[in-house]
Design a protein around this motif. Sequence first.
Motif, mmCIF file in Angstrom:
data_model
loop_
_atom_site.group_PDB
_atom_site.id
_atom_site.type_symbol
_atom_site.label_atom_id
_atom_site.label_comp_id
_atom_site.label_asym_id
_atom_site.label_seq_id
_atom_site.Cartn_x
_atom_site.Cartn_y
_atom_site.Cartn_z
ATOM 1 N N CYS A 1 -3.390 30.992 17.803
ATOM 2 C CA CYS A 1 -3.018 31.183 19.204
ATOM 3 C C CYS A 1 -3.684 30.153 20.104
ATOM 4 C CB CYS A 1 -3.390 32.597 19.658
ATOM 5 S SG CYS A 1 -2.396 33.888 18.893
ATOM 6 N N VAL A 2 -4.946 29.879 19.842
ATOM 7 C CA VAL A 2 -5.662 28.877 20.637
ATOM 8 C C VAL A 2 -5.063 27.492 20.399
ATOM 9 C CG1 VAL A 2 -7.876 27.708 20.965
ATOM 10 C CG2 VAL A 2 -7.792 30.208 20.768
ATOM 11 N N ALA A 3 -4.807 27.168 19.144
ATOM 12 C CA ALA A 3 -4.261 25.849 18.806
ATOM 13 C C ALA A 3 -2.884 25.638 19.430
ATOM 14 C CB ALA A 3 -4.179 25.700 17.290
ATOM 15 N N GLN A 4 -2.105 26.704 19.566
ATOM 16 C CA GLN A 4 -0.763 26.576 20.100
ATOM 17 C C GLN A 4 -0.704 26.761 21.611
ATOM 18 O OE1 GLN A 4 2.047 28.898 17.910
ATOM 19 N NE2 GLN A 4 1.773 27.691 16.047
ATOM 20 N N GLY A 5 -1.854 26.815 22.229
ATOM 21 C CA GLY A 5 -1.894 26.744 23.682
ATOM 22 C C GLY A 5 -1.590 28.030 24.420
ATOM 23 N N TYR A 6 -1.845 29.165 23.798
ATOM 24 C CA TYR A 6 -1.681 30.417 24.551
ATOM 25 C C TYR A 6 -2.669 30.422 25.712
ATOM 26 C CZ TYR A 6 1.765 32.747 21.710
ATOM 27 O OH TYR A 6 2.946 33.093 21.092
ATOM 28 N N ASP A 7 -2.222 30.951 26.834
ATOM 29 C CA ASP A 7 -3.040 30.927 28.045
ATOM 30 C C ASP A 7 -4.132 31.999 28.044
ATOM 31 O OD1 ASP A 7 -1.530 28.871 29.622
ATOM 32 O OD2 ASP A 7 0.089 30.311 29.307
ATOM 33 N N TYR A 8 -3.921 33.059 27.266
ATOM 34 C CA TYR A 8 -4.892 34.153 27.237
ATOM 35 C C TYR A 8 -4.705 34.915 25.927
ATOM 36 C CZ TYR A 8 -8.110 37.401 29.566
ATOM 37 O OH TYR A 8 -9.222 38.132 29.921
ATOM 38 N N VAL A 9 -5.812 35.384 25.365
ATOM 39 C CA VAL A 9 -5.767 36.184 24.135
ATOM 40 C C VAL A 9 -6.478 37.512 24.379
ATOM 41 C CG1 VAL A 9 -6.407 36.351 21.703
ATOM 42 C CG2 VAL A 9 -5.709 34.128 22.673
ATOM 43 N N ILE A 10 -5.750 38.607 24.112
ATOM 44 C CA ILE A 10 -6.318 39.949 24.175
ATOM 45 C C ILE A 10 -6.579 40.399 22.748
ATOM 46 C CG2 ILE A 10 -5.972 42.341 24.897
ATOM 47 C CD1 ILE A 10 -3.961 41.325 26.954
ATOM 48 N N LEU A 11 -7.801 40.773 22.471
ATOM 49 C CA LEU A 11 -8.218 41.091 21.113
ATOM 50 C C LEU A 11 -8.653 42.550 21.018
ATOM 51 C CD1 LEU A 11 -8.923 39.887 18.260
ATOM 52 C CD2 LEU A 11 -11.229 39.504 19.167
ATOM 53 N N GLN B 1 -16.858 30.684 21.424
ATOM 54 C CA GLN B 1 -16.496 29.269 21.275
ATOM 55 C C GLN B 1 -15.155 28.973 21.924
ATOM 56 O OE1 GLN B 1 -16.538 27.776 17.231
ATOM 57 N NE2 GLN B 1 -15.126 26.126 17.727
ATOM 58 N N TYR B 2 -14.169 29.836 21.693
ATOM 59 C CA TYR B 2 -12.848 29.610 22.276
ATOM 60 C C TYR B 2 -12.892 29.668 23.800
ATOM 61 C CZ TYR B 2 -10.926 30.173 17.560
ATOM 62 O OH TYR B 2 -10.625 30.026 16.234
ATOM 63 N N ILE B 3 -13.686 30.581 24.334
ATOM 64 C CA ILE B 3 -13.841 30.653 25.789
ATOM 65 C C ILE B 3 -14.474 29.370 26.312
ATOM 66 C CG2 ILE B 3 -15.052 31.831 27.663
ATOM 67 C CD1 ILE B 3 -14.728 34.428 26.062
ATOM 68 N N GLU B 4 -15.488 28.897 25.612
ATOM 69 C CA GLU B 4 -16.153 27.656 26.016
ATOM 70 C C GLU B 4 -15.183 26.479 26.000
ATOM 71 O OE1 GLU B 4 -19.306 25.348 27.368
ATOM 72 O OE2 GLU B 4 -19.204 27.533 27.132
ATOM 73 N N GLU B 5 -14.227 26.512 25.074
ATOM 74 C CA GLU B 5 -13.248 25.437 24.955
ATOM 75 C C GLU B 5 -12.082 25.587 25.932
ATOM 76 O OE1 GLU B 5 -12.214 25.638 20.859
ATOM 77 O OE2 GLU B 5 -14.052 24.650 20.161
ATOM 78 N N GLY B 6 -12.021 26.724 26.638
ATOM 79 C CA GLY B 6 -11.034 26.845 27.714
ATOM 80 C C GLY B 6 -9.999 27.947 27.597
ATOM 81 N N THR B 7 -10.039 28.742 26.530
ATOM 82 C CA THR B 7 -9.085 29.847 26.396
ATOM 83 C C THR B 7 -9.774 31.166 26.724
ATOM 84 O OG1 THR B 7 -7.880 28.697 24.630
ATOM 85 C CG2 THR B 7 -7.488 31.071 24.860
ATOM 86 N N PRO B 8 -9.356 31.834 27.783
ATOM 87 C CA PRO B 8 -9.981 33.114 28.121
ATOM 88 C C PRO B 8 -9.601 34.210 27.129
ATOM 89 C CG PRO B 8 -8.187 32.654 29.624
ATOM 90 C CD PRO B 8 -8.333 31.437 28.775
ATOM 91 N N PHE B 9 -10.544 35.095 26.861
ATOM 92 C CA PHE B 9 -10.356 36.191 25.917
ATOM 93 C C PHE B 9 -10.729 37.511 26.570
ATOM 94 C CE2 PHE B 9 -9.677 33.337 22.507
ATOM 95 C CZ PHE B 9 -9.389 34.056 21.346
ATOM 96 N N MET B 10 -10.104 38.561 26.062
ATOM 97 C CA MET B 10 -10.466 39.929 26.437
ATOM 98 C C MET B 10 -10.619 40.763 25.171
ATOM 99 S SD MET B 10 -8.200 42.797 28.460
ATOM 100 C CE MET B 10 -8.345 41.955 30.049
#
Length: 347
Positions: free
Chosen positions: A108-118, A132-141
């Motif tokens: 999901c991060v590699a394909q440019g999703y704007d937000y990931v809910i986990l 790490q993903y948040i640090e790289e620019g993808t917000p997570f919940m």
Amino acid sequence: MKKRLLSVLMAAVMTAALLAGCGSKEEQQPAETEAPAEAGEAEAEAPAPEAKEGAYKVAFLPTDMSATFASWLAEELTTAFAAYDDMELTIMDSKNVLETQLSNMETCVAQGYDYVILLPLEPAAEDDYVAQYIEEGTPFMNINLDDLGVEKASSVIANPYDLGTVVAEFAKEHLDADANVVVLLGPSGNTDSIERRRAYDDILLNGSNITVLEEQIGDWEKSKGMEFMESWMQVHDDIDAVLSMNDAMAIGAIEAAKDAGKLDQIQFYGVDGLADAAVAIEAGELNATALQDAQVMATEAARIVHEVLTGENTDGYEKIQIPVTLITPDNVGEFITRYTENGMLTE
């Protein structure tokens, strides 16, 4: 008035889970899912919603779509996100496999999703990746389950200790001082299971004359609740109560007790506040459960995601805990009405 779970609930969830996954058609096929037994016979799937041009792409990665609460949460998230014209939700099942969930996150991060809910399987094992993903620019919940180990990850949960507390307090009022109980746990290392169990220790078990006859990990599964209960009843003829860390396992235990003709001899306690749990309480089979409201969770999650993506939330994250409600025979009628009105139950 007899109720049954409406299968359309899970049919809608299955449709959402099968839309596309986080990967492309060439790279990753959507996971196949089966509706849990409580959902009844499968009916025709609803048509997939039209893609929203230019919308923010949001992924929801549940633990296991065959788990009743995860399916309920996915359905509520689908509804909540449909209310926003500028967001679209894709659901990918992790099928209760940590490696699959980690791979889905990476894709999901590699394909440019704007937000990931986990909905994490094992927060402690996933925290470093999320950070790490948040640090790289993808917000997570993290939703429904969170060890709060990632500072900048949003969180929407019902406090698991509070969920265990309200049920344990009710059980303390209704069990004999020297009762014999059996305990059904969630997956090993699962924060929700651990905290709910800790509440039982603090409120009901420690310093009491109550005896824990057996305790097993049932992985949230109804079938395992049934299997363990069948085994326990063969060894113990003096079980007074089943303390289950979720509703599905409790309902499995109830079915085993019914088959053995011992339902009236045993009390049953769960957590989740599922529609079928409300039906079981109304029928006098389940004594109490604690509601972690998937509808409220989903509404709050969609709000937070939208505020983060549109820049209204300048911090980039928000952590909230939703209210916990005890469901007993005294108030179950209002939940039967609610679940009937929203289509989760039908006459």
